[in-house]
Design an enzyme around this catalytic site. Sequence first.
Site: not given
Ligand SMILES: [Zn+2]
Length: 382
Positions: A92-93, A96, A146, A195, A223, A273, A311, A313, A316, A342
Amino acid sequence: MSDFSFTIEHTDGASRAGVFTTPHGRVDTPAFMAVGTLATVKALDPDDLRAMGAQMILGNAYHLHLRPGDETIRDLGGLHAFMAWDGPVLTDSGGFQVFSLEGLRTVSEDGVEFRSHLDGSLRAFSPESVMRIERNLGADVIMQFDHVIPGQSDEPTARDASERSLRWLARCAAEVGRWEPGGSGAEQALFPIVQGGIHESLRRAAARSIRDSGDWIGYGIGGLSVGEAKPEMYRILGVVDSELPRDRPRYLMGVGFPEDLVEGVRRGVDLFDCVAPTRMGRNGAAFTRDGRLNIKRAEFRLDKRPLDEDCDCSACRRFARAYIRHLFMADEILGLRLLSLHNVHFLVRLMRDARTAIRDGTSDAWSRDWLARYQSRPVTSE
Ligand SMILES: [Zn+2]
């Protein structure tokens, strides 16, 4: 020949299942990209990310420019080598971050002056200097610089910022165009950012202007999720979906709550993201298919179930809610790590499931069922 390509394998309504190919490998879309602001997805090892099927991760130009310095990272072989992640990376630039420093900045047509959040030193970003920072970092995808504004900004404010972002895009592209081919190794793809706040006409104008200004490899949608109501965000996504080329990936920036990912995929978004899964994980909040839970609550003291029974993962598969709650109450760092792991896994898997539903032609029913279950229980944290 570009090192980048985007192939749509299936569509289902506005939803798309595709493959985004970069110099560092492929990304099956729709996809959630974990955020490694400071060249680390907080508390997770690159091996954790690979094991959960994460394919592309983020770094942040603002933070890495300040510390350890983008030239330092360049001298150490670039961001991929620096953080030992050989898959695709996006930076990212910093727009933000710079515009979030309320009261600490001066905006002019040339760029932005701001004070470092680390030591208060005066700094300046211009479209050209940010491109050079992102070149030094060496990510596969680099975002334009931006002008980011709060979500509820009025029309004149949003128009001013959106039009400035378009002029800055031209300067970013000109700077990238001056680079010698292959000068810093692999090719980098510059993504423009649409934007326009919550104003439909501005969003349409920005999308058309960007679309007509170049043959972009992909498109950022910026945005959103910055204070506006969710229905406003979904409405704007529908508008942008109708204006952007269908054969290029669309990246909705900074949006990462599960319901927003599902709603975004329904409106033609391919990449997402957000810091939410790791930030919330460090605060004790876990995503589950039945909504969010706060592991610190007393009700989990003797709970032998995993965070989410569906889940797979590594948290879990092994640990009970009662154990993870104990780790949080005792301030043990493994607790932060397990919830972060998780939550990121949950979003990566969510997009994998969405992709399967699109390929099966069942994405409308899948997303409605998913949202109904997720929203069926009141949120118990935050
Ligand atoms: Zn999990």
